[in-house]
Design a protein around this motif. Structure first.
Motif, PDB file in Angstrom:
ATOM      1  N   LYS A  69       0.830  -1.219   0.000  1.00 35.20           N
ATOM      2  CA  LYS A  69       0.000   0.000   0.000  1.00 35.20           C
ATOM      3  C   LYS A  69       0.861   1.265   0.000  1.00 35.20           C
ATOM      4  CE  LYS A  69      -3.986   0.158   2.165  1.00 35.20           C
ATOM      5  NZ  LYS A  69      -5.039   0.095   3.205  1.00 35.20           N
ATOM      6  N   GLY A  70       2.012   1.220  -0.665  1.00 34.72           N
ATOM      7  CA  GLY A  70       2.894   2.380  -0.758  1.00 34.72           C
ATOM      8  C   GLY A  70       3.699   2.655   0.495  1.00 34.72           C
ATOM      9  N   ILE A  71       3.610   1.793   1.504  1.00 30.53           N
ATOM     10  CA  ILE A  71       4.341   1.956   2.766  1.00 30.53           C
ATOM     11  C   ILE A  71       5.456   0.918   2.805  1.00 30.53           C
ATOM     12  CG2 ILE A  71       4.177   1.848   5.290  1.00 30.53           C
ATOM     13  CD1 ILE A  71       1.143   2.551   4.896  1.00 30.53           C
ATOM     14  N   THR A  72       6.682   1.373   3.067  1.00 30.81           N
ATOM     15  CA  THR A  72       7.852   0.481   3.086  1.00 30.81           C
ATOM     16  C   THR A  72       8.356   0.318   4.517  1.00 30.81           C
ATOM     17  OG1 THR A  72       8.459   1.210   0.861  1.00 30.81           O
ATOM     18  CG2 THR A  72      10.173   0.109   2.156  1.00 30.81           C
ATOM     19  N   LYS A  73       8.473  -0.940   4.940  1.00 34.18           N
ATOM     20  CA  LYS A  73       8.983  -1.271   6.273  1.00 34.18           C
ATOM     21  C   LYS A  73       9.939  -2.452   6.146  1.00 34.18           C
ATOM     22  CE  LYS A  73       6.360   1.597   8.597  1.00 34.18           C
ATOM     23  NZ  LYS A  73       6.889   2.702   9.365  1.00 34.18           N
ATOM     24  N   PRO A  74      10.913  -2.561   7.070  1.00 34.08           N
ATOM     25  CA  PRO A  74      11.839  -3.702   7.020  1.00 34.08           C
ATOM     26  C   PRO A  74      11.197  -4.986   7.538  1.00 34.08           C
ATOM     27  CG  PRO A  74      12.384  -2.268   8.868  1.00 34.08           C
ATOM     28  CD  PRO A  74      11.257  -1.600   8.116  1.00 34.08           C
ATOM     29  N   VAL A  75      11.599  -6.108   6.949  1.00 36.97           N
ATOM     30  CA  VAL A  75      11.214  -7.434   7.426  1.00 36.97           C
ATOM     31  C   VAL A  75      12.466  -8.297   7.463  1.00 36.97           C
ATOM     32  CG1 VAL A  75       8.808  -7.403   6.641  1.00 36.97           C
ATOM     33  CG2 VAL A  75      10.589  -8.193   5.088  1.00 36.97           C
ATOM     34  N   VAL A  76      12.479  -9.266   8.373  1.00 32.01           N
ATOM     35  CA  VAL A  76      13.598 -10.201   8.490  1.00 32.01           C
ATOM     36  C   VAL A  76      13.021 -11.610   8.392  1.00 32.01           C
ATOM     37  CG1 VAL A  76      15.485 -11.027   9.956  1.00 32.01           C
ATOM     38  CG2 VAL A  76      14.886  -8.596   9.959  1.00 32.01           C
ATOM     39  N   PHE A  77      13.665 -12.460   7.590  1.00 34.12           N
ATOM     40  CA  PHE A  77      13.160 -13.812   7.381  1.00 34.12           C
ATOM     41  C   PHE A  77      14.299 -14.710   6.919  1.00 34.12           C
ATOM     42  CE2 PHE A  77      12.602 -11.185   3.699  1.00 34.12           C
ATOM     43  CZ  PHE A  77      13.044 -11.958   2.632  1.00 34.12           C
ATOM     44  N   ASP A  78      14.048 -16.016   6.939  1.00 33.51           N
ATOM     45  CA  ASP A  78      15.040 -17.005   6.512  1.00 33.51           C
ATOM     46  C   ASP A  78      14.733 -17.490   5.104  1.00 33.51           C
ATOM     47  OD1 ASP A  78      16.422 -16.958   8.959  1.00 33.51           O
ATOM     48  OD2 ASP A  78      15.001 -18.369   9.838  1.00 33.51           O
ATOM     49  N   VAL A  79      15.799 -17.721   4.332  1.00 29.19           N
ATOM     50  CA  VAL A  79      15.697 -18.248   2.978  1.00 29.19           C
ATOM     51  C   VAL A  79      16.594 -19.468   2.885  1.00 29.19           C
ATOM     52  CG1 VAL A  79      16.142 -17.810   0.524  1.00 29.19           C
ATOM     53  CG2 VAL A  79      15.241 -15.987   1.961  1.00 29.19           C
ATOM     54  N   SER A  80      16.105 -20.526   2.244  1.00 31.14           N
ATOM     55  CA  SER A  80      16.910 -21.714   1.945  1.00 31.14           C
ATOM     56  C   SER A  80      16.976 -21.857   0.434  1.00 31.14           C
ATOM     57  CB  SER A  80      16.276 -22.971   2.546  1.00 31.14           C
ATOM     58  OG  SER A  80      16.223 -22.861   3.949  1.00 31.14           O
ATOM     59  N   VAL A  81      18.174 -22.169  -0.082  1.00 26.07           N
ATOM     60  CA  VAL A  81      18.384 -22.317  -1.524  1.00 26.07           C
ATOM     61  C   VAL A  81      18.932 -23.710  -1.795  1.00 26.07           C
ATOM     62  CG1 VAL A  81      19.593 -21.443  -3.558  1.00 26.07           C
ATOM     63  CG2 VAL A  81      18.879 -19.849  -1.760  1.00 26.07           C
ATOM     64  N   TYR A  82      18.273 -24.424  -2.715  1.00 30.41           N
ATOM     65  CA  TYR A  82      18.704 -25.767  -3.113  1.00 30.41           C
ATOM     66  C   TYR A  82      18.648 -25.854  -4.629  1.00 30.41           C
ATOM     67  CZ  TYR A  82      17.862 -26.688   1.784  1.00 30.41           C
ATOM     68  OH  TYR A  82      17.881 -26.614   3.154  1.00 30.41           O
ATOM     69  N   GLY A  83      19.818 -25.859  -5.271  1.00 30.02           N
ATOM     70  CA  GLY A  83      19.864 -25.930  -6.725  1.00 30.02           C
ATOM     71  C   GLY A  83      19.179 -24.731  -7.339  1.00 30.02           C
TER      72      GLY A  83
END
Length: 191
Positions: free
Chosen positions: A133-147
């Motif tokens: 909605k045009g509002i920018t806020k920080p987020v923190v999360f985990d990502v896993s990458v496989y191939g």
């Protein structure tokens, strides 16, 4: 003779220097049709879930290490997958209305990675700027990458994006009409 030796020495030094330069970052486009973003929202009396389509997306790698990413979600594609008929149409209409995501004015949401930290083999902690909605806020999360696949689970506090409808944090006496502030996004990407 000295000039030839000097030229050979320079060639060796510069040849070695260019051979050991770091690998250039590579941007890999996400296959939007093969990728999914599933949402799940919670209320006192249960939950709802559905999907939203990616309009575009990419992940950036330095060799095999994740270093960045950027995604645009098509908010007009927001649907509920746990309901049918009139209830489904009513919920989807409400989610797209100004009470929630206001998709008429805000057709897309965006996530841009601002920091990526390796936490183990194929695992990363990502900080990103999420715009809803045009509002920018920080987020923190985990990502896993496989191939050529990546997964992430993101918790979003909707009230930070001026989505307060049914929030017990802002309205009293909602009882069983209370909708919890946080919703989950489960992201499965192919690139």
């Amino acid at each position: 003779m000295k000039k030839g030796v000097f030229s050979l020495a320079l060639a060796l030094v510069f040849g070695v220097a260019t051979a050991t330069e770091p690998v250039a970052e590579e941007k890999k486009e996400v296959k939007t049709e093969a990728s999914t973003v599933t949402w799940k929202a919670y209320k006192v009396t249960g939950s709802h879930e559905g999907t939203v389509a990616l309009k575009s997306g990419s992940l950036t790698f330095d060799g095999d290490k994740l270093t960045g990413g950027e995604f645009v979600a098509d908010m007009t594609s927001l649907i509920s997958t746990d309901m049918e008929g009139d209830g489904k149409a009513k919920l989807e209409g409400h989610l797209k209305a100004d009470d929630f995501f206001g998709v008429e004015k805000h057709e897309t949401s965006k996530l841009v990675f601002t920091n990526v930290k390796s936490t183990g083999k194929n695992s990363y902690e990502v900080t990103g700027d999420l715009t809803i909605k045009g509002i920018t806020k920080p987020v923190v999360f985990d990502v896993s990458v496989y191939g050529s696949k990546a997964t992430a689970n993101v918790k979003v506090d909707r009230t930070k994006y001026d989505i307060k409808y049914g929030s017990g944090s802002f309205f009293e006496n909602l009882g069983d009409k209370t909708i919890y502030d946080e919703f989950d996004l489960v992201v499965d990407l192919e690139f």
